[in-house]
Structures are given as C-alpha cells and as structure tokens.
Scaffold this motif. Structure first.
Motif, PDB file in Angstrom:
ATOM      1  N   VAL A   9       0.844  -1.202   0.000  1.00 11.84           N
ATOM      2  CA  VAL A   9       0.000   0.000   0.000  1.00 11.84           C
ATOM      3  C   VAL A   9       0.877   1.248   0.000  1.00 11.84           C
ATOM      4  O   VAL A   9       0.659   2.180  -0.782  1.00 11.84           O
ATOM      5  CB  VAL A   9      -0.957   0.002   1.209  1.00 11.84           C
ATOM      6  N   SER A  10       1.903   1.268   0.852  1.00 10.12           N
ATOM      7  CA  SER A  10       2.814   2.418   0.870  1.00 10.12           C
ATOM      8  C   SER A  10       3.492   2.598  -0.477  1.00 10.12           C
ATOM      9  O   SER A  10       3.658   3.729  -0.965  1.00 10.12           O
ATOM     10  CB  SER A  10       3.872   2.235   1.962  1.00 10.12           C
ATOM     11  N   ARG A  11       3.913   1.512  -1.103  1.00 10.46           N
ATOM     12  CA  ARG A  11       4.579   1.607  -2.404  1.00 10.46           C
ATOM     13  C   ARG A  11       3.649   2.190  -3.462  1.00 10.46           C
ATOM     14  O   ARG A  11       4.071   3.008  -4.299  1.00 10.46           O
ATOM     15  CB  ARG A  11       5.077   0.232  -2.828  1.00 10.46           C
ATOM     16  N   ARG A  38       2.602  11.307   0.052  1.00 12.58           N
ATOM     17  CA  ARG A  38       3.506  10.970   1.151  1.00 12.58           C
ATOM     18  C   ARG A  38       2.956   9.771   1.923  1.00 12.58           C
ATOM     19  O   ARG A  38       1.748   9.652   2.131  1.00 12.58           O
ATOM     20  CB  ARG A  38       3.654  12.164   2.095  1.00 12.58           C
ATOM     21  N   THR A  39       3.863   8.899   2.333  1.00 16.21           N
ATOM     22  CA  THR A  39       3.468   7.736   3.121  1.00 16.21           C
ATOM     23  C   THR A  39       4.571   7.370   4.102  1.00 16.21           C
ATOM     24  O   THR A  39       5.753   7.559   3.824  1.00 16.21           O
ATOM     25  CB  THR A  39       3.160   6.527   2.205  1.00 16.21           C
ATOM     26  N   LEU A  40       4.162   6.878   5.256  1.00 13.86           N
ATOM     27  CA  LEU A  40       5.078   6.332   6.258  1.00 13.86           C
ATOM     28  C   LEU A  40       4.753   4.852   6.418  1.00 13.86           C
ATOM     29  O   LEU A  40       3.584   4.481   6.539  1.00 13.86           O
ATOM     30  CB  LEU A  40       4.907   7.021   7.617  1.00 13.86           C
ATOM     31  N   ALA A  41       5.785   4.023   6.408  1.00 12.61           N
ATOM     32  CA  ALA A  41       5.600   2.586   6.587  1.00 12.61           C
ATOM     33  C   ALA A  41       6.173   2.178   7.933  1.00 12.61           C
ATOM     34  O   ALA A  41       7.386   2.210   8.132  1.00 12.61           O
ATOM     35  CB  ALA A  41       6.282   1.815   5.465  1.00 12.61           C
ATOM     36  N   VAL A  42       5.292   1.810   8.859  1.00 12.57           N
ATOM     37  CA  VAL A  42       5.714   1.333  10.175  1.00 12.57           C
ATOM     38  C   VAL A  42       5.762  -0.190  10.123  1.00 12.57           C
ATOM     39  O   VAL A  42       4.762  -0.835   9.807  1.00 12.57           O
ATOM     40  CB  VAL A  42       4.744   1.793  11.278  1.00 12.57           C
ATOM     41  N   LEU A  43       6.930  -0.761  10.445  1.00 15.31           N
ATOM     42  CA  LEU A  43       7.056  -2.202  10.349  1.00 15.31           C
ATOM     43  C   LEU A  43       8.212  -2.710  11.198  1.00 15.31           C
ATOM     44  O   LEU A  43       9.205  -2.009  11.392  1.00 15.31           O
ATOM     45  CB  LEU A  43       7.234  -2.650   8.897  1.00 15.31           C
TER      46      LEU A  43
END
Length: 315
Positions: free
Chosen positions: A42-44, A52-57
């Motif tokens: 989804v972020s990609r 803008r996107t932040l990927a928390v993982l």
C-alpha cells in the motif's frame, strides 16, 4: 499522508518461468526482488501515485535491512521497530498464463515488548495522517486481538483506520468499528461462514460485516470486480485487465487507490478498480504509477446486479 502498518513484512522474490515442472531444473526468464507485505505494498502504491506515506514495520536481520533499503529507494519513509527475529523472505513463481505459485515463510516471533513498541510507534507517528492502513497477517507472538487494540488506540487519537486482514484478527477487530475493511471474496465468505455464489451473496455478506462493526466494506471479487458497501448503500464496479502478468499486490494497490481518492464513495471505488487492474499487468509486485492507469476502462454503478453469478464463486 497515509501511514501503513505491516506486522509481518517480507522480502519477495518473483521468478517468471515458461512452465512449472515439478522435479525439473527450471530457468527463469526474468526475476525481481520487491519489498513485501500488504501494508508495504500500500505504501509503495501511495508513493508511486505521488503522495507521502510512512511505513511502520518490524525489521530484523539482514533481510530486514535490505527491505528497509528497498523502500527508501522508492521514496518511502520507513519507521522501523527493531526486532530480534529475522524478517521473512518469500518466493513466487509466475507462469505465462497468470498462474502464480507462492511460498511464504513464517516470519519472526515478536515478544510482548516488541508488540507494545510497535503499537506505541504507530500512535506516535500517526499525527497528521489522513488514514492508517493496517494490513496483512499477524506474526507469531501477536494475538488476534492485536489489530483490535490498534484500531481502538487509533480511534481514540482521532485517526481513520482501513483494515485488510482476515480470520480471527478481522472478527476481533470489528467490535472496534474500523472505518473500512477490505476482504477478498474468500475472506468475505470465511467471515460470514457460508459460500458466495452471486453478487447478491457478496452484498449480504458485506452488510453483515457492517452490522458487526465495520463502517464500510470494500470487497475484491477477483475477475468480477469490486464491491463497496457503506452507510449510503452498495456500489459495484469493474475494470477488465487486458492481460494478467502477476496478481501479487493487486488488492493492496486497490486499497491505496481507494484511500488516495478520499476513501469513500463511488469515485474512490473507481480509483481502486483502476489501480487493481493496472497492478495485475505489471511484473512481480510492482505497483502502478499514474501513467499505468486507465480510468476510462472503469465502470461503476449503484444498481448492483444482485443475481449475477460470480465468475469465481467461493464454496
């Protein structure tokens, strides 16, 4: 800005082969390595669309470091929670007719402290987010109620939640009223405990999820299209793909399209359809850019043909 949460991310290697012949030595015609996991995808897709996107993982070991590097190269801000276990690596084998064989690793087992740190990090970094997309299966160490806790905390902070998971995790989270849930046909059938043979069956199942707590349901029905059921009613749409190269991440691309288009109503459904149709025509889990989309191929309607038999019924 869209923040994504992927509790069990992966490195995904895809091989394209002429045919899958068990026991033979196969030579790939092409191969690629992509960041993997529903929220990661989804972020990609959000980043590919210019948002803008932040990927928390959670990330651990060399595979986790490689995953973070690949995401950074795509312009995605990675918010890593370091874990002791090793981030998993998955393999997909794609044949010319669109058949995809996947081998998914189990992934690390998160400790109680790592679980709480992941929840706290989402809370800290979600300030200003238009949506929080919580996606994928839970790794070992996280109970099915983990997503429910995340939804509850996010709502207390005033955030909107999109949830893409299945089974007990989905059932447990419904009581916290996620703003939208995104099952595929099989997951929708599993959630209500009965087969889906027609669009009418899918609409009824989606309405039951809403009765159980979901504020809206975006259901992917494979080649049949997608269904949106919310407080305003039901909408159905389709966008036939010219050819299917790989369906890895197509549902994730659809969710990204839906959220970047506002996350509500038929216009967002049309964006979801355009993104999903574009994704299946790309190799591996490559996410579509605006140039890949064909909005003119999308049709949506609020006159859902309830008696239409699903091309791929779920028994």
């Amino acid at each position: 800005m869209i923040l994504t949460v992927t509790p069990n991310p992966s490195l995904d290697r895809t091989y394209e082969i002429p045919a899958l012949d068990r026991g033979a030595v196969l030579r790939a015609t092409a191969d690629r390595v992509d960041p993997g996991g529903k929220g990661v995808n989804v972020s990609r897709a959000v980043a590919a669309a210019g948002h803008r996107t932040l990927a928390v993982l959670p990330l651990g070991g060399p595979a986790g470091a490689a995953l973070g590097g690949l995401l950074g190269a795509e312009g995605i801000e990675v918010v890593a929670v370091t874990v002791a276990g090793q981030t998993r690596s998955n393999i997909s084998v794609a044949e010319p007719d669109g058949t995809l064989t996947k081998i998914n690793a189990t992934g690390p087992e998160l400790t109680a402290d790592e679980s709480e740190t992941l929840l706290a990090t989402v809370g800290e970094r979600s300030v200003g987010a238009d949506w929080i997309a919580c996606c994928g299966s839970l790794p070992r160490g996280l109970e099915p109620e983990w997503y429910a806790e995340l939804v509850a905390r996010a709502h207390r902070a005033g955030a909107r939640i999109a949830l893409d998971t299945s089974g007990p995790s989905l059932t447990a989270a419904l009581r916290e009223r996620p703003d939208i849930v995104k099952p595929n046909a099989e997951e929708l059938s599993q959630a209500v405990g009965r087969p889906l043979a027609t669009l009418g069956d899918a609409v009824k199942a989606a309405e039951e999820l809403r009765a159980g707590g979901a504020r809206a349901v975006l259901a992917s029905l494979g080649a049949d299209g997608q269904l949106l059921v919310d407080e305003d009613g039901a909408y159905f749409g389709s966008a036939p793909a010219v050819s299917v190269r790989s369906n890895v991440g197509a549902g994730d691309a659809s969710l990204a399209g839906f959220l970047t288009a506002g996350g509500t109503g038929p216009m967002a459904l049309a964006a979801a359809l355009a993104h999903g149709a574009a994704a299946v025509q790309l190799p591996g889990s490559q996410m579509p850019a605006p140039a890949d989309l064909e909005p003119s191929a999308v049709t949506t309607t609020d006159a859902v043909p309830l008696n239409r038999v699903l091309t791929e019924p779920v028994s």
